[in-house]
Design a protein around this motif. Structure first.
Motif, PDB file in Angstrom:
ATOM      1  N   LEU A 166       0.831  -1.207   0.000  1.00 31.18           N
ATOM      2  CA  LEU A 166       0.000   0.000   0.000  1.00 31.18           C
ATOM      3  C   LEU A 166       0.866   1.257   0.000  1.00 31.18           C
ATOM      4  O   LEU A 166       0.594   2.207  -0.719  1.00 31.18           O
ATOM      5  CB  LEU A 166      -0.942  -0.005   1.213  1.00 31.18           C
ATOM      6  N   SER A 181       2.393   1.771  -3.552  1.00 32.70           N
ATOM      7  CA  SER A 181       1.543   1.797  -4.748  1.00 32.70           C
ATOM      8  C   SER A 181       1.630   3.178  -5.407  1.00 32.70           C
ATOM      9  O   SER A 181       2.143   4.125  -4.812  1.00 32.70           O
ATOM     10  CB  SER A 181       0.101   1.458  -4.389  1.00 32.70           C
ATOM     11  N   ASP A 182       1.128   3.263  -6.630  1.00 30.22           N
ATOM     12  CA  ASP A 182       1.277   4.488  -7.426  1.00 30.22           C
ATOM     13  C   ASP A 182       0.860   5.742  -6.678  1.00 30.22           C
ATOM     14  O   ASP A 182       1.566   6.736  -6.672  1.00 30.22           O
ATOM     15  CB  ASP A 182       0.443   4.364  -8.704  1.00 30.22           C
ATOM     16  N   ALA A 238       7.365   4.078 -10.134  1.00 30.82           N
ATOM     17  CA  ALA A 238       6.414   2.976 -10.074  1.00 30.82           C
ATOM     18  C   ALA A 238       7.143   1.832  -9.372  1.00 30.82           C
ATOM     19  O   ALA A 238       7.622   0.904  -9.997  1.00 30.82           O
ATOM     20  CB  ALA A 238       5.975   2.581 -11.471  1.00 30.82           C
ATOM     21  N   LEU A 279       6.566  -0.765  -7.642  1.00 29.20           N
ATOM     22  CA  LEU A 279       6.232  -2.184  -7.772  1.00 29.20           C
ATOM     23  C   LEU A 279       5.829  -2.565  -9.193  1.00 29.20           C
ATOM     24  O   LEU A 279       5.557  -3.721  -9.477  1.00 29.20           O
ATOM     25  CB  LEU A 279       5.106  -2.546  -6.800  1.00 29.20           C
ATOM     26  N   ALA A 280       5.758  -1.581 -10.098  1.00 26.27           N
ATOM     27  CA  ALA A 280       5.324  -1.872 -11.468  1.00 26.27           C
ATOM     28  C   ALA A 280       6.476  -1.809 -12.461  1.00 26.27           C
ATOM     29  O   ALA A 280       6.432  -2.436 -13.506  1.00 26.27           O
ATOM     30  CB  ALA A 280       4.225  -0.908 -11.891  1.00 26.27           C
ATOM     31  N   LEU A 306       9.499  -2.946 -14.114  1.00 27.99           N
ATOM     32  CA  LEU A 306      10.051  -4.299 -14.098  1.00 27.99           C
ATOM     33  C   LEU A 306      11.533  -4.342 -13.757  1.00 27.99           C
ATOM     34  O   LEU A 306      12.046  -5.351 -13.294  1.00 27.99           O
ATOM     35  CB  LEU A 306       9.813  -4.977 -15.456  1.00 27.99           C
ATOM     36  N   PHE A 348      10.027 -16.126   0.184  1.00 28.43           N
ATOM     37  CA  PHE A 348       8.731 -16.386  -0.421  1.00 28.43           C
ATOM     38  C   PHE A 348       7.651 -15.395   0.016  1.00 28.43           C
ATOM     39  O   PHE A 348       7.133 -14.647  -0.801  1.00 28.43           O
ATOM     40  CB  PHE A 348       8.276 -17.816  -0.114  1.00 28.43           C
ATOM     41  N   VAL A 368       2.642  -8.358  -7.345  1.00 28.58           N
ATOM     42  CA  VAL A 368       1.455  -8.988  -7.940  1.00 28.58           C
ATOM     43  C   VAL A 368       1.847 -10.121  -8.895  1.00 28.58           C
ATOM     44  O   VAL A 368       2.980 -10.173  -9.387  1.00 28.58           O
ATOM     45  CB  VAL A 368       0.618  -7.945  -8.708  1.00 28.58           C
ATOM     46  N   PRO A 369       0.903 -11.040  -9.178  1.00 29.28           N
ATOM     47  CA  PRO A 369       1.200 -12.199 -10.032  1.00 29.28           C
ATOM     48  C   PRO A 369       1.783 -11.833 -11.393  1.00 29.28           C
ATOM     49  O   PRO A 369       2.706 -12.497 -11.863  1.00 29.28           O
ATOM     50  CB  PRO A 369      -0.159 -12.873 -10.187  1.00 29.28           C
ATOM     51  N   ALA A 370       1.284 -10.756 -12.013  1.00 25.61           N
ATOM     52  CA  ALA A 370       1.759 -10.417 -13.362  1.00 25.61           C
ATOM     53  C   ALA A 370       3.245 -10.100 -13.346  1.00 25.61           C
ATOM     54  O   ALA A 370       4.003 -10.561 -14.194  1.00 25.61           O
ATOM     55  CB  ALA A 370       0.972  -9.235 -13.918  1.00 25.61           C
ATOM     56  N   VAL A 371       3.666  -9.310 -12.368  1.00 27.05           N
ATOM     57  CA  VAL A 371       5.075  -8.909 -12.294  1.00 27.05           C
ATOM     58  C   VAL A 371       5.941 -10.135 -11.990  1.00 27.05           C
ATOM     59  O   VAL A 371       7.032 -10.287 -12.533  1.00 27.05           O
ATOM     60  CB  VAL A 371       5.249  -7.804 -11.232  1.00 27.05           C
ATOM     61  N   SER A 398       5.182 -13.251 -12.863  1.00 28.99           N
ATOM     62  CA  SER A 398       5.199 -14.160 -14.008  1.00 28.99           C
ATOM     63  C   SER A 398       6.089 -13.629 -15.123  1.00 28.99           C
ATOM     64  O   SER A 398       6.529 -14.385 -15.984  1.00 28.99           O
ATOM     65  CB  SER A 398       3.783 -14.398 -14.524  1.00 28.99           C
ATOM     66  N   LEU A 399       6.373 -12.330 -15.112  1.00 31.24           N
ATOM     67  CA  LEU A 399       7.279 -11.772 -16.114  1.00 31.24           C
ATOM     68  C   LEU A 399       8.735 -11.949 -15.698  1.00 31.24           C
ATOM     69  O   LEU A 399       9.652 -11.565 -16.418  1.00 31.24           O
ATOM     70  CB  LEU A 399       6.985 -10.286 -16.320  1.00 31.24           C
ATOM     71  N   ASP A 406       3.860 -20.903  -8.227  1.00 32.31           N
ATOM     72  CA  ASP A 406       3.144 -20.460  -9.423  1.00 32.31           C
ATOM     73  C   ASP A 406       3.005 -21.599 -10.432  1.00 32.31           C
ATOM     74  O   ASP A 406       1.961 -21.766 -11.050  1.00 32.31           O
ATOM     75  CB  ASP A 406       3.872 -19.269 -10.079  1.00 32.31           C
TER      76      ASP A 406
END
Lengths: 332, 436
Positions: free
Chosen positions: A155, A158-159, A178, A180-181, A183, A259, A267-270, A272-273, A285
């Motif tokens: 929190l 975040s942005d 950013a 956490l966004a 990469l 972990f 987040v999952p997207a970051v 998984s990249l 995952d």
């Protein structure tokens, strides 16, 4: 002289003095004593051994067994593929990213937490008003639950979160990120959160170690005209050696298995990249979310082997003096 | 620690696997039991559902279990609500490997139910629930494998775009867009009044992936999609086209900044939060969104006033059916060796009466005919009409293709969103996952 024993144990108590070997004598009394000794050893260790075998060794065996199958967790494993899962893992760029991230966390933690914790511990080891309070504050992040810390920083970072708002209002809008966004940035953000969380543990360990440094030596040094810095450099640090090495060991193993905070904060997207994945998050995952149970087990085995080898090397070369007799063989 | 935890769950699994193998001898083919056998002996059913959070959904399932017990005193039902991911990824697969799975449990249909049927986990309901399946209609197909029914849905809906009517008015948009060109125009007008045109929770992967699914639905013929779901082949060029269309759409910058780290729902910083609190104008989401928007809205009354819904716009000149929609639902299935009362309970859940009560909780759209009256919310009503009016409902592609392909596909789509993926790589990832 007992207090000068350099063999400090984990949280600061002095280890027992090594007992000399008694010459073997065969007498009925001795034999009975030996029997009793073995009875005690077996009786007292059996429960622990059973638990250890059941919940550590046997599952590890099964993990290895399952890792040889192409198995999605539906029905018993039947599709034997040998070491294909291991090959697949090292061919996956995301897994290689996870390895790189683990390396960043291992070395980042050692290089940042070590000096910071040492400095803070030395400061907190001096007597001053409010020392207890500061010691407590330094340790608070470590006591917080991992998930709590993860959500809190998620929190804050975040942005539109507190960190960016604070930077803006301090006129440092150029530093707004950013966190956490981005990469390329996210793993360093996470390293910061991990450092914030675990530096307290290093501090408390070092403080415990410092309390075992005998006051007489400091006084002797003072009489010899040593400055505070010289005392720290030539007396405190060498005597802290065992504590520092055991902390390095714990930090390294913890970093390899990182972990929870990463799972919650990133987040999952970051993940998984590959930007924020670690071996452990990659395992979950893929094992559970992509339902590749055989593959997930292979990753678990790789993680285990890496941790195990790292632990062995560390023990062999750095912890040798500290744990002599306990792990590496009998004390002379 | 991760290793130990992982390893011990593997141990639990392996023990239960052994038990399963040992206990596999019994249990023949199930047929519809005769009426006088039912409700004769006392039975206890274990029921695992995913309404784990306190709220109308959880309360309603408790009431349903109690009502059924009042109706049939021989049946006692132990209800357990488990968080969806935990239930679907760990608890249920582990329990199904054991000799003692729950009798009745959440089922998502599609690729997953096919795998479960192949492993002989599920009870065949075809005979016993004939009438109910007929009443549900085509939605029940998602829980069918090779023409046999293995689960019954209680919720089903298509996805569309939830939008802020006030913002549309302020931007001078007369009517919701019906084609992609109109959608692009809408995005531009919304940018002009300085709001986020579309919120997307790409951080959770699937909300972003659903944009690709919709482009695939427009680019591919229904036959291609049906064939892909059963054969798991993705050679048709329409799958690459979907990625190209998505990339072109992302390039128009319709989404919020840094969407790659924005979660989908459940907290104020999520895409849901952006729409619910008047920061974004649109969001692509399923019929459950009403409930999740409510939980993150600072002002629920305002939300109820401005929220509207329209179907995903068509793409002119594409081979896909413009009236086809993506959708999905929730259902329940019975374990292979569950008593026949389990099926009776399933039938009870999808009876019009119980379905009407479910609709009244506002947590989703009912599937049974005769329950429509329970839907009061205007946005939900428009979804219900669109669902009934859809020529074809394609199940969410990740569910249809199964977790392994679904996960790889979503990861590759997210890479396009992040700017380092390509349309071709999505298809490659799907093909590679099919072999894993």
């Amino acid at each position: 002289m007992t207090a000068t024993n350099p063999h400090l144990d984990l949280v600061g108590g002095a280890t027992a003095p090594p007992t000399g070997r008694r010459p073997a004598r065969r007498s009925p009394y001795r034999a009975a004593e030996t029997r009793r000794k073995w009875f005690e050893i077996i009786g007292l260790t059996t429960p622990a051994v059973i638990v250890y075998v059941m919940f550590v060794l046997v599952p590890m065996g099964f993990a290895f067994y399952y890792s040889l199958f192409r198995w999605r967790g539906v029905g018993p494993p039947t599709d034997y593929v040998g070491f294909d899962n291991y090959v697949l893992a090292f061919q996956d760029p995301i897994f290689l990213d996870a390895l790189r991230n683990n390396a960043i966390i291992v070395f980042g933690s050692l290089l940042i937490q070590g000096p910071v914790a040492l400095g803070v511990a030395l400061l907190l080891n001096r007597t001053f008003r409010g020392r207890t309070l500061f010691r407590l504050l330094a340790f608070v992040p470590y006591v917080l639950a991992e998930v709590t810390v993860g959500i809190m920083w998620k929190l804050l970072l975040s942005d539109a979160g507190t960190v960016n708002a604070l930077l803006q209002s301090l006129g440092m809008g150029g530093l707004v990120q950013a966190w956490l966004a981005d990469l390329d940035l996210v793993i360093w953000t996470l390293l910061f959160v991990l450092t914030w969380k675990y530096v307290g543990f290093a501090i408390i360990l070092l403080l415990a170690g410092l309390s075992n440094v005998p006051q007489e030596l400091n006084e002797a040094a003072a009489i010899d005209g040593a400055s505070w810095w010289q005392t720290q450099r030539h007396i405190t640090l060498p005597l802290l050696g065992p504590t520092i090495r055991i902390w390095m060991f714990l930090s390294m193993i913890g970093s390899l298995q990182a972990f929870d905070i990463i799972w919650v904060t990133s987040v999952p997207a970051v993940r998984s990249l590959g930007a924020s994945a670690t071996m452990a998050t990659y395992m979950v995952d893929n094992g559970f979310f992509a339902r590749l149970w055989g593959y997930g087990n292979a990753v678990a085995v790789i993680l285990f082997v890496i941790s195990f080898v790292a632990a062995l090397i560390f023990q062999r070369f750095l912890l040798r003096r500290d744990i002599q007799g306990a792990v590496t063989g009998r004390a002379k | 620690m991760a290793i130990k935890r992982r390893a011990s769950s593997v141990l639990a699994l392996s023990i239960t696997t052994a038990l399963l193998v040992a206990g596999c001898g019994g249990g023949g083919e199930s047929e519809a039991p005769s009426q006088d056998e039912l409700f004769k002996n006392p039975v206890t059913l274990t029921w695992w559902h995913n309404a784990s959070q306190d709220g109308p959904g959880k309360t309603y399932w408790e009431k349903v279990a109690k009502d059924f017990n009042t109706l049939h005193p021989t049946v006692t039902i132990n209800v357990e609500g488990i968080e969806t991911n935990q239930l679907q990824r760990t608890r249920l697969p582990a329990a199904l490997l054991s000799s003692d799975p729950p009798d009745i449990f959440q089922s998502w249909g599609g690729g997953e139910i096919r795998e479960q049927v192949e492993a002989d986990y599920l009870k065949d309901l075809t005979e016993q629930a004939k009438d109910e399946v007929a009443n549900i209609g085509s939605a029940a197909e998602i829980w069918q494998v090779d023409g046999k029914q293995y689960g019954l849905p209680y919720r089903m809906g298509i996805e569309g775009i939830w939008y802020n009517k006030d913002m549309f008015q302020r931007a001078g948009i007369a009517a919701p867009p019906t084609t992609l060109d109109e959608l692009n125009d809408t995005v531009n007008k919304l940018k002009a009044i300085n709001v986020i045109p579309i919120a997307v929770g790409a951080g959770d992967k699937w909300p972003a992936a659903h944009w690709w699914y919709n482009f695939a639905l427009r680019a591919c013929s229904i036959d291609t999609l049906k064939k892909a779901s059963t054969d798991l082949t993705f050679d048709d060029p329409c799958f690459v086209k979907a990625g190209q269309d998505l990339k072109a759409f992302i390039d128009t910058k319709p989404f919020q900044n840094n969407f790659i780290a924005t979660p989908g729902q459940n907290d104020p910083t999520s895409a849901n939060g952006l729409l619910a609190n008047g920061k974004a104008a649109m969001e692509l989401m399923g019929d459950w969104n009403k409930g999740t928007l409510d939980t993150v809205a600072a002002d629920k009354e305002a939300l109820n006033k401005f929220i509207g819904w329209f179907p995903v716009p068509a793409i002119a000149g594409s081979p896909g059916d413009p009236k086809a929609a993506l959708g999905g639902g929730d259902g329940f299935a019975c374990a292979k060796n569950a008593p026949p009362e389990c099926v009776e309970f399933l039938k009870y859940i999808v009876s019009p009466e119980v379905q009407k009560g479910y609709a009244e909780t506002g947590t989703g759209l009912p599937v049974a005919k005769g329950a429509e009256a329970g839907v009061a919310d205007p946005a939900l009503k428009s979804i219900l009409d669109a669902t009934t009016g859809a020529t074809y409902v394609q199940l969410w592609l990740d569910t249809a293709f199964g977790s392994t392909i679904g996960n790889a596909m979503n990861d590759a789509i997210v890479a396009i969103f992040a700017g380092n993926g390509t349309p071709e790589k999505v298809v490659e990832a799907m093909k590679a996952a099919a072999r894993k």
